[in-house]
Design an enzyme around this catalytic site. Structure first.
Site, mmCIF file in Angstrom:
data_model
loop_
_atom_site.group_PDB
_atom_site.id
_atom_site.type_symbol
_atom_site.label_atom_id
_atom_site.label_comp_id
_atom_site.label_asym_id
_atom_site.label_seq_id
_atom_site.Cartn_x
_atom_site.Cartn_y
_atom_site.Cartn_z
ATOM 1 N N ASN A 27 1.176 -1.479 -0.132
ATOM 2 C CA ASN A 27 0.054 -0.017 0.099
ATOM 3 C C ASN A 27 0.958 0.998 -0.203
ATOM 4 O O ASN A 27 0.986 1.803 1.130
ATOM 5 C CB ASN A 27 -0.903 -0.653 1.255
ATOM 6 C CG ASN A 27 -2.099 0.858 1.270
ATOM 7 O OD1 ASN A 27 -2.226 2.173 0.530
ATOM 8 N ND2 ASN A 27 -2.490 1.162 2.102
ATOM 9 N N GLU A 53 1.742 -2.972 -4.954
ATOM 10 C CA GLU A 53 1.192 -1.678 -5.085
ATOM 11 C C GLU A 53 2.356 -0.591 -4.422
ATOM 12 O O GLU A 53 2.165 -0.078 -3.626
ATOM 13 C CB GLU A 53 -0.214 -1.708 -4.285
ATOM 14 C CG GLU A 53 -0.778 -0.172 -4.241
ATOM 15 C CD GLU A 53 -2.445 -0.503 -3.532
ATOM 16 O OE1 GLU A 53 -2.856 0.950 -3.546
ATOM 17 O OE2 GLU A 53 -2.818 -1.261 -3.699
ATOM 18 N N ASP A 168 -1.839 -9.500 -5.377
ATOM 19 C CA ASP A 168 -2.747 -8.927 -4.778
ATOM 20 C C ASP A 168 -3.780 -8.995 -6.160
ATOM 21 O O ASP A 168 -3.318 -8.546 -6.873
ATOM 22 C CB ASP A 168 -2.605 -8.034 -4.546
ATOM 23 C CG ASP A 168 -4.279 -7.455 -4.122
ATOM 24 O OD1 ASP A 168 -5.409 -7.636 -4.001
ATOM 25 O OD2 ASP A 168 -3.970 -5.753 -3.479
ATOM 26 N N ASN A 170 -7.058 -9.645 -5.971
ATOM 27 C CA ASN A 170 -8.437 -8.232 -5.588
ATOM 28 C C ASN A 170 -9.532 -9.569 -6.033
ATOM 29 O O ASN A 170 -10.658 -8.516 -6.458
ATOM 30 C CB ASN A 170 -7.950 -7.351 -6.638
ATOM 31 C CG ASN A 170 -7.607 -5.921 -6.456
ATOM 32 O OD1 ASN A 170 -8.371 -5.378 -4.766
ATOM 33 N ND2 ASN A 170 -6.966 -5.546 -6.605
ATOM 34 N N HIS A 268 -3.222 -4.891 4.426
ATOM 35 C CA HIS A 268 -2.742 -6.219 3.813
ATOM 36 C C HIS A 268 -1.575 -6.502 5.058
ATOM 37 O O HIS A 268 -0.226 -6.035 4.864
ATOM 38 C CB HIS A 268 -2.301 -6.044 2.461
ATOM 39 C CG HIS A 268 -3.502 -6.066 1.062
ATOM 40 N ND1 HIS A 268 -3.519 -6.607 0.322
ATOM 41 C CD2 HIS A 268 -3.853 -4.517 1.175
ATOM 42 C CE1 HIS A 268 -4.637 -5.850 -0.436
ATOM 43 N NE2 HIS A 268 -4.505 -4.585 0.192
#
Length: 277
Positions: A27, A53, A168, A170, A268
């Site tokens: 993040n 990310e 990730d 999603n 996360h």
């Protein structure tokens, strides 16, 4: 086309009888640095760390800060500053690096979503699958991207060497992977056709390492919203995965999601996989 470059390699490092792999959506690496991610790099004692990310170009990293010296690092950044991006850290170096999957939706992977690294005896595919939660246009992009990505992965299934797909993705696959399945039945990331796509992906031959290891019924999550005390109440989603081909799946020693402490750095938690290679 997929971009490729070949690098020098180094002797493969091991943690005794197994190798450790970490996947973590951080993040934003700059925020993660401020929150103490360096201590996690050290404590993981991992051979390979794959981040999603990252949201920073190399020149945007804090002055005076550097990646852990025991790792070689490759970043695949999005063209748009402060957006997406993946990075892979390897103690043993890289035999080769490729970015993107060469598809119509990929378009050179300008969003920095796929980083394929070859190592001595195994392959890692670091992926940050698009989110469709913002608007329908992005949901359509996500679904087209998913179809291309599934096709892109298919040749790796027949590899005699271990192949690890991580990141990730999603999507929460089953009701065990989300805290409120009924309430989220119309939410991007848990739509019926997204879940069916994931089922078909596993039917192709990929193994969900975490679910294979802990079994059905275990509701352990890897992402929590920043809203509504989701972390404190453990109202999360499991959307971070290791998917393994047959050669890798045969080597599973342990898989866990490190919620404790990990979510002090990101929304996360890191996923840790040990393989007996």
């Amino acid at each position: 086309h997929r971009n490729r470059k070949t690098l020098n390699t180094y002797p493969l490092s091991t943690n005794g009888r197994f190798m450790r792999f970490v996947s973590w959506n951080v993040n934003g690496i700059r925020a993660a640095i401020r929150k103490g991610i360096d201590a996690y790099f050290e404590n993981f004692d991992a051979d390979i760390i794959m981040l999603q990310e990252v949201r920073a170009l190399p020149e945007q990293l804090p002055k005076g800060w550097s990646w852990p010296e025991e790792y070689q690092v490759h970043l695949h950044c999005a063209e748009k500053k402060g957006y997406s991006g993946v990075a892979t850290l390897s103690r043993s170096g890289f035999e080769s690096i490729e970015t993107g999957m060469g598809g119509v939706q990929d378009k050179g992977d300008t969003e920095g979503r796929i980083l394929v690294t070859e190592h001595q005896g195994f392959t890692c595919i670091n992926t940050y699958l698009p989110s469709g939660s913002n608007k329908q246009e992005r949901q359509d992009f996500k679904e087209a991207w998913m179809d291309e990505w599934r096709e892109f992965l298919t040749p790796y299934l027949s590899s005699k060497q271990p192949v690890l797909v991580c990141g990730d993705l999603n999507i929460a696959h089953t009701e065990d992977d989300i805290w409120n399945p009924k309430g989220n039945a119309k939410s991007s990331g848990f739509l019926p056709h997204e879940r069916e796509w994931f089922t078909n992906l596993l039917a192709d031959g990929w193994t969900d390492a975490f679910r294979e290891h802990v079994g059905e019924g275990e509701q352990i999550y890897s992402w929590w919203s920043n809203r509504g005390q989701a972390r404190a109440l453990n109202r999360g989603w499991r959307i971070d995965y290791f998917l393994l081909n047959e050669a890798a799946a045969a080597c599973i020693e342990d898989v866990r999601i490190e919620r404790q402490g990990g979510i002090d750095v990101s929304d996360h938690a890191p996923v840790i996989l040990d393989l007996n290679l």
